[in-house]
Enzyme design. Structure first.
Site, mmCIF file in Angstrom:
data_model
loop_
_atom_site.group_PDB
_atom_site.id
_atom_site.type_symbol
_atom_site.label_atom_id
_atom_site.label_comp_id
_atom_site.label_asym_id
_atom_site.label_seq_id
_atom_site.Cartn_x
_atom_site.Cartn_y
_atom_site.Cartn_z
ATOM 1 N N SER A 39 -4.430 -14.501 4.147
ATOM 2 C CA SER A 39 -4.510 -13.138 3.628
ATOM 3 C C SER A 39 -4.938 -13.121 2.156
ATOM 4 O O SER A 39 -6.016 -13.612 1.835
ATOM 5 C CB SER A 39 -3.154 -12.465 3.875
ATOM 6 O OG SER A 39 -3.282 -11.080 3.909
ATOM 7 N N ASP A 72 -5.782 -8.343 14.164
ATOM 8 C CA ASP A 72 -5.986 -7.864 12.792
ATOM 9 C C ASP A 72 -6.802 -6.571 12.861
ATOM 10 O O ASP A 72 -7.523 -6.334 13.831
ATOM 11 C CB ASP A 72 -6.738 -8.929 11.967
ATOM 12 C CG ASP A 72 -5.813 -9.793 11.125
ATOM 13 O OD1 ASP A 72 -4.922 -9.225 10.460
ATOM 14 O OD2 ASP A 72 -5.972 -11.031 11.132
ATOM 15 N N HIS A 100 -1.766 -10.569 12.388
ATOM 16 C CA HIS A 100 -1.886 -11.079 11.026
ATOM 17 C C HIS A 100 -0.801 -12.103 10.667
ATOM 18 O O HIS A 100 -0.988 -12.939 9.786
ATOM 19 C CB HIS A 100 -1.789 -9.879 10.074
ATOM 20 C CG HIS A 100 -2.197 -10.175 8.677
ATOM 21 N ND1 HIS A 100 -3.506 -10.352 8.302
ATOM 22 C CD2 HIS A 100 -1.473 -10.328 7.526
ATOM 23 C CE1 HIS A 100 -3.574 -10.596 7.002
ATOM 24 N NE2 HIS A 100 -2.357 -10.585 6.506
HETATM 25 N N1 LIG Z 1 2.355 -4.410 2.945
HETATM 26 C C1 LIG Z 1 1.689 -5.293 3.830
HETATM 27 C C2 LIG Z 1 2.237 -6.698 3.710
HETATM 28 C C3 LIG Z 1 1.153 -7.694 3.816
HETATM 29 O O1 LIG Z 1 0.013 -7.312 3.890
HETATM 30 C C4 LIG Z 1 1.418 -9.137 3.857
HETATM 31 C C5 LIG Z 1 2.703 -9.589 4.017
HETATM 32 C C6 LIG Z 1 2.956 -10.954 4.067
HETATM 33 C C7 LIG Z 1 1.922 -11.862 3.982
HETATM 34 C C8 LIG Z 1 0.625 -11.424 3.839
HETATM 35 C C9 LIG Z 1 0.368 -10.052 3.771
HETATM 36 N N2 LIG Z 1 -0.923 -9.590 3.614
HETATM 37 C C10 LIG Z 1 -1.839 -10.078 2.731
HETATM 38 O O2 LIG Z 1 -1.668 -10.815 1.797
HETATM 39 C C11 LIG Z 1 1.732 -4.809 5.271
HETATM 40 O O3 LIG Z 1 1.884 -3.628 5.509
HETATM 41 O O4 LIG Z 1 1.587 -5.588 6.178
#
Ligand SMILES: N[C@@H](CC(=O)c1ccccc1NC=O)C(=O)O
Length: 310
Positions: free
Chosen positions: A163, A248, A280
């Site tokens: 991510s 995703d 994801h």
């Molecule tokens: N607020 C985000 C959280 C999120 O995107 C996320 C959480 C844990 C690990 C990676 C993530 N996404 C990107 O870095 C959501 O709604 O999923």
């Protein structure tokens, strides 16, 4: 969607989305299919904590090794059973939209990879609001320089990120190593459900602690940078695997596909894979499994052996 992979200049699809739709597309937890959004985020931390505790208790490791002077500039190194200087190193950058997550809950792939002779390094960096994107990119650069200097006989350094961590790993395609006095032996990139164009994120609630301006977003977007000023790979043999989970969001799929296309056009040895029936977060949980397609280092064919690891 125009389906042309045109990026911002040809009118990116996100520019036509309502604020709510954009928020939705960039909230990975809203797209999980087997759990509720909050449950998925809770499970993500829980699994991360458990695998990290287990990895720290069972194997040989060096924890909280400083790679810089800053308080957060620490990394954990997990070694395989067989002691050797000439190991391949996989360096992992956690996700969490540059504002959450920690190395202490991100040792996902440690067990299957150390069992197959790979040393795994999990890197901490200053998340927002303390750290800015520029600082995080700089810290990630320093962590790789540290690994190369500490283990000059390594059999290759492989970068993996999830991510926001995949974004940080991808930024290393643009790093100026001569500034740091050492060129790391980078052999592969393993980019998992990443974000490569930061501009749409600026228009979501995730930007609040990041305070990214358009200039910051472009400077820190590997998609924008490689498209506007293509750079050549230092090592033409360096491989890049861009993966995204089937569940995703369409925007995450578009980001991965377009980044892969930009890499190919720029002459990088890239491949693209949509991973079947995972969201994801599951994409990362599967990396804890020895029998999962991505962690079968010893078996051929396998994405790690054929596309990323030696
Ligand atoms: N607020 C985000 C959280 C999120 O995107 C996320 C959480 C844990 C690990 C990676 C993530 N996404 C990107 O870095 C959501 O709604 O999923």
């Amino acid at each position: 969607m125009d389906g042309l992979g045109g990026g911002p200049k040809r009118g990116a699809p996100w520019k036509r989305m309502s604020k709510e739709e954009l928020e939705n597309q960039y909230s990975p937890s809203r797209w999980v299919v087997r759990l509720g959004a909050e449950e998925a985020l809770r499970t993500y931390s829980q699994i991360g904590n458990e695998v990290t505790k287990r990895a720290q208790a069972t194997g040989r490791n060096l924890l909280d090794v400083p790679y810089g002077d800053g308080e957060a500039e620490k990394l954990d190194i997990y070694f395989p059973e067989a002691v050797s200087e000439a190991l391949p190193f996989l360096v992992f950058f956690h996700g969490g939209y540059w504002q959450s997550g920690s190395k202490d809950s991100s040792a996902f792939m440690v067990s299957p990879l150390t069992a197959q002779g790979v040393a795994v390094v999990i890197v901490a960096y200053d998340i927002a609001p303390k750290g800015t994107l520029d600082q995080m990119v700089d810290q990630v650069t320093q962590s790789i320089v540290f690994v190369q200097k500490q283990y000059p006989g390594n059999q290759g350094i492989y970068l993996c990120g999830h991510s926001a961590g995949a974004h940080l790993a991808a930024m290393m395609l643009l790093a100026n190593w001569t500034e740091h006095g050492v060129t790391p032996n980078l052999k592969g990139f393993f980019l998992v459900s990443g974000i490569y164009d930061l501009e749409p994120v600026m228009h979501t609630s995730e930007n609040a602690p990041l305070l990214t301006t358009l200039e910051d977003a472009q400077r820190n977007s590997p998609q924008w940078r490689l498209k506007t000023a293509p750079t050549q790979p230092v090592d033409p043999a360096c491989r890049i695997l861009v993966t995204v989970g089937q569940h995703d969001s369409p925007e995450f799929h578009r980001q991965s596909r377009e980044f892969y296309q930009t890499l190919r056009r720029g002459g990088w040895k890239a491949s693209f894979e949509e991973l079947h029936d995972v969201d994801h977060f599951e994409i990362l949980w599967n990396l804890t499994q020895k029998d999962y397609v991505l962690t079968q280092v010893g078996r051929v064919p396998s994405p790690w052996t054929e596309r990323v690891l030696p």
